[in-house]
Write an enzyme that holds these catalytic residues in place. Structure first.
Site, PDB file in Angstrom:
ATOM      1  N   HIS A   1      -1.136   0.878  -9.563  1.00  0.00           N
ATOM      2  CA  HIS A   1      -1.896   0.032  -8.614  1.00  0.00           C
ATOM      3  C   HIS A   1      -2.668  -1.055  -9.369  1.00  0.00           C
ATOM      4  O   HIS A   1      -3.881  -1.195  -9.201  1.00  0.00           O
ATOM      5  CB  HIS A   1      -2.852   0.883  -7.758  1.00  0.00           C
ATOM      6  CG  HIS A   1      -3.361   0.127  -6.550  1.00  0.00           C
ATOM      7  ND1 HIS A   1      -3.668   0.725  -5.356  1.00  0.00           N
ATOM      8  CD2 HIS A   1      -3.623  -1.198  -6.356  1.00  0.00           C
ATOM      9  CE1 HIS A   1      -4.092  -0.181  -4.486  1.00  0.00           C
ATOM     10  NE2 HIS A   1      -4.077  -1.357  -5.073  1.00  0.00           N
TER      11      HIS A   1
ATOM     12  N   ARG B   1       0.854  -1.188   0.000  1.00  0.00           N
ATOM     13  CA  ARG B   1       0.000   0.000   0.000  1.00  0.00           C
ATOM     14  C   ARG B   1       0.894   1.245   0.000  1.00  0.00           C
ATOM     15  O   ARG B   1       1.984   1.231   0.571  1.00  0.00           O
ATOM     16  CB  ARG B   1      -0.880   0.059   1.256  1.00  0.00           C
ATOM     17  CG  ARG B   1      -2.121  -0.785   1.214  1.00  0.00           C
ATOM     18  CD  ARG B   1      -3.157  -0.256   0.222  1.00  0.00           C
ATOM     19  NE  ARG B   1      -4.351  -1.071   0.209  1.00  0.00           N
ATOM     20  CZ  ARG B   1      -4.591  -2.049  -0.664  1.00  0.00           C
ATOM     21  NH1 ARG B   1      -3.725  -2.342  -1.607  1.00  0.00           N
ATOM     22  NH2 ARG B   1      -5.727  -2.724  -0.617  1.00  0.00           N
TER      23      ARG B   1
HETATM   24  P1  NDP Z   1      -1.869 -11.474   4.468  1.00  0.00           P
HETATM   25  O1  NDP Z   1      -2.741 -10.964   5.556  1.00  0.00           O
HETATM   26  O2  NDP Z   1      -2.024 -12.891   4.028  1.00  0.00           O
HETATM   27  O3  NDP Z   1      -0.338 -11.281   4.881  1.00  0.00           O
HETATM   28  C1  NDP Z   1       0.134 -10.143   5.514  1.00  0.00           C
HETATM   29  C2  NDP Z   1       1.565 -10.384   5.942  1.00  0.00           C
HETATM   30  O4  NDP Z   1       2.081  -9.169   6.496  1.00  0.00           O
HETATM   31  C3  NDP Z   1       1.673 -11.455   7.034  1.00  0.00           C
HETATM   32  O5  NDP Z   1       2.812 -12.243   6.841  1.00  0.00           O
HETATM   33  C4  NDP Z   1       1.820 -10.613   8.307  1.00  0.00           C
HETATM   34  O6  NDP Z   1       2.522 -11.241   9.364  1.00  0.00           O
HETATM   35  C5  NDP Z   1       2.633  -9.446   7.773  1.00  0.00           C
HETATM   36  N1  NDP Z   1       2.506  -8.297   8.667  1.00  0.00           N
HETATM   37  C6  NDP Z   1       1.395  -7.605   9.014  1.00  0.00           C
HETATM   38  N2  NDP Z   1       1.692  -6.623   9.890  1.00  0.00           N
HETATM   39  C7  NDP Z   1       3.021  -6.717  10.119  1.00  0.00           C
HETATM   40  C8  NDP Z   1       3.923  -6.014  10.940  1.00  0.00           C
HETATM   41  N3  NDP Z   1       3.526  -5.018  11.738  1.00  0.00           N
HETATM   42  N4  NDP Z   1       5.221  -6.376  10.926  1.00  0.00           N
HETATM   43  C9  NDP Z   1       5.641  -7.411  10.146  1.00  0.00           C
HETATM   44  N5  NDP Z   1       4.841  -8.126   9.340  1.00  0.00           N
HETATM   45  C10 NDP Z   1       3.536  -7.779   9.326  1.00  0.00           C
HETATM   46  O7  NDP Z   1      -2.047 -10.477   3.245  1.00  0.00           O
HETATM   47  P2  NDP Z   1      -1.827 -10.773   1.689  1.00  0.00           P
HETATM   48  O8  NDP Z   1      -0.523 -11.439   1.510  1.00  0.00           O
HETATM   49  O9  NDP Z   1      -3.028 -11.425   1.111  1.00  0.00           O
HETATM   50  O10 NDP Z   1      -1.809  -9.269   1.120  1.00  0.00           O
HETATM   51  C11 NDP Z   1      -0.868  -8.330   1.585  1.00  0.00           C
HETATM   52  C12 NDP Z   1      -1.234  -6.928   1.119  1.00  0.00           C
HETATM   53  O11 NDP Z   1      -1.005  -6.797  -0.269  1.00  0.00           O
HETATM   54  C13 NDP Z   1      -2.705  -6.534   1.272  1.00  0.00           C
HETATM   55  O12 NDP Z   1      -3.006  -6.172   2.592  1.00  0.00           O
HETATM   56  C14 NDP Z   1      -2.820  -5.371   0.305  1.00  0.00           C
HETATM   57  O13 NDP Z   1      -2.550  -4.164   0.964  1.00  0.00           O
HETATM   58  C15 NDP Z   1      -1.733  -5.658  -0.719  1.00  0.00           C
HETATM   59  N6  NDP Z   1      -2.295  -5.935  -2.041  1.00  0.00           N
HETATM   60  C16 NDP Z   1      -2.008  -5.073  -3.070  1.00  0.00           C
HETATM   61  C17 NDP Z   1      -2.488  -5.294  -4.314  1.00  0.00           C
HETATM   62  C18 NDP Z   1      -2.127  -4.406  -5.444  1.00  0.00           C
HETATM   63  O14 NDP Z   1      -2.717  -4.509  -6.516  1.00  0.00           O
HETATM   64  N7  NDP Z   1      -1.161  -3.531  -5.268  1.00  0.00           N
HETATM   65  C19 NDP Z   1      -3.346  -6.466  -4.614  1.00  0.00           C
HETATM   66  C20 NDP Z   1      -3.586  -7.300  -3.473  1.00  0.00           C
HETATM   67  C21 NDP Z   1      -3.082  -7.034  -2.238  1.00  0.00           C
HETATM   68  P3  NDP Z   1       1.965 -12.582  10.066  1.00  0.00           P
HETATM   69  O15 NDP Z   1       2.159 -13.665   9.013  1.00  0.00           O
HETATM   70  O16 NDP Z   1       2.846 -12.772  11.224  1.00  0.00           O
HETATM   71  O17 NDP Z   1       0.521 -12.339  10.391  1.00  0.00           O
HETATM   72  C1  OXD Z   2      -6.194  -5.335  -3.127  1.00  0.00           C
HETATM   73  C2  OXD Z   2      -5.779  -4.354  -4.130  1.00  0.00           C
HETATM   74  O1  OXD Z   2      -6.091  -5.067  -1.935  1.00  0.00           O
HETATM   75  O2  OXD Z   2      -6.083  -4.557  -5.331  1.00  0.00           O
HETATM   76  O3  OXD Z   2      -6.635  -6.431  -3.532  1.00  0.00           O
HETATM   77  O4  OXD Z   2      -5.128  -3.370  -3.795  1.00  0.00           O
END
Ligand code: NDP
Ligand code: OXD
Length: 314
Positions: free
Chosen positions: A277, A229
């Site tokens: 994005h 993000r």
């Molecule tokens: P998940 O919830 O599966 O994974 C999130 C990961 O981030 C986990 O490993 C989590 O740790 C880690 N995390 C969260 N907070 C912290 C922190 N404070 N310190 C360290 N690690 C942290 O999410 P996804 O993998 O499905 O998606 C990740 C992000 O990708 C979404 O939230 C979204 O913002 C972004 N995204 C962007 C898109 C785009 O088009 N640009 C499309 C889709 C998603 P833990 O495993 O320990 O819980």
């Molecule tokens: C998502 C994105 O969160 O597209 O899936 O940003």
């Protein structure tokens, strides 16, 4: 039962049409339609207007049309019902394509060859390190981070990951939390951010962090990729760090303000690659199928999948 589709920033019409086809006999409405608010049991949202969901007294579940939920949780008056986020193989695979593409783009110095082609320059004497000699650091080891890490490893990159909680993933060096961050950064040449935006992660991609990245890598300086993000990154720090060599290059898919304003210095920065994005779009067919499945589960009394921990923020 009605399903409300509340979308800002994307064209809503194809979503209404697809949901209507997938759920015959059910009312599919948007905030602009005339309907009884008490009929709305489910809401599928992307950047809905904060406070607007409170009028649906019979709302049972909110679905995020994306994997991230910061766009939902910014609503301080969110109804107290389960929030389900999108977890889908189509979206996951698209994100991994983007990560692999941009890791390779920097690893193989493709931007430089584009320039050489433009200038009709034939210079083939550049050093090309092997993938095994390039250390990639995956920030976020969730659904997306783990898949991208695996695919980078298949190409041969030396990948490690960092997450909030301790993890043991076969074949992957894992670091966790504030205690593991410095060591993780010190062994990272290409930093890939696939973190969610939460109060803990806002602004984490800043100068203090970039300065801890490896300085002895084979690519001439650390490289940043962010598809998590825009709120994770401090863009003024990215530009300053690119200018003074703390960072060598960056690929950014997400921005503090979207669309990226025309006066942002990122647009024309020679070391920056921008995608709008769209590293992993929410494909209508895949998302509709996911939400319909969840509604069917809910109505059959089965537990919903991928319910967000609202306190944690992801
Ligand atoms: P998940 O919830 O599966 O994974 C999130 C990961 O981030 C986990 O490993 C989590 O740790 C880690 N995390 C969260 N907070 C912290 C922190 N404070 N310190 C360290 N690690 C942290 O999410 P996804 O993998 O499905 O998606 C990740 C992000 O990708 C979404 O939230 C979204 O913002 C972004 N995204 C962007 C898109 C785009 O088009 N640009 C499309 C889709 C998603 P833990 O495993 O320990 O819980
Ligand atoms: C998502 C994105 O969160 O597209 O899936 O940003």
């Amino acid at each position: 039962m009605s399903l409300l589709i509340d979308i800002n920033g994307w064209d809503v019409a194809p979503w209404v049409e697809r949901f209507a086809r997938a759920m015959p006999g059910r009312m599919i409405v948007t905030p602009q339609d005339k309907f009884k608010p008490e009929d709305v049991e489910f809401a599928a949202v992307w950047k809905h207007t904060p406070g607007s969901l409170n009028r649906f007294k019979n709302l049972k579940v909110i679905f995020s049309l994306g994997a991230g939920v910061d766009h939902v949780l910014r609503d301080a008056n969110l109804p107290d019902v389960p929030l389900v986020r999108l977890v889908d193989a189509d979206l996951r695979d698209r994100m991994s394509e983007w990560v692999v593409l941009h890791v390779l783009l920097h690893h193989r110095q493709q931007r430089m060859y584009d320039f050489q082609q433009y200038e009709k320059l034939w210079e083939d004497d550049r050093f090309q390190p092997a993938a095994r000699d390039v250390r990639v650091g995956m920030m976020g080891l969730g659904v997306l981070g783990q898949d991208a890490a695996k695919k980078l490893q298949a190409i041969g990159f030396d990948v490690a990951g960092w997450s909030r909680s301790d993890k043991q993933i076969e074949g992957l060096e894992c670091y966790a939390g504030a205690d593991g961050l410095a060591e993780f950064l010190a062994r990272t040449d290409i930093l890939v951010s696939l973190l969610p935006l939460t109060p803990d992660t806002r602004g984490v991609l800043n100068r203090a962090l970039f300065e801890q990245l490896a300085k002895d890598g084979r690519l001439g300086g650390p490289i940043l990729l962010n598809a998590g993000r825009g709120g994770l990154q401090v863009e003024a720090d990215i530009v300053a760090c690119l200018d003074d060599g703390t960072l060598r290059a960056a690929t950014l898919d997400v921005f503090e303000v979207e669309p990226l304003p025309a006066d942002s210095p990122l647009w024309h920065h020679p070391q920056v690659t921008i995608t709008p994005h769209n590293s992993a779009i929410s494909e209508i067919g895949a998302v509709t199928a996911f939400i319909v499945r969840q509604i069917e589960r809910f109505e059959a009394g089965e537990p919903l999948e991928h319910v967000v921990d609202v306190k944690r923020g992801y």
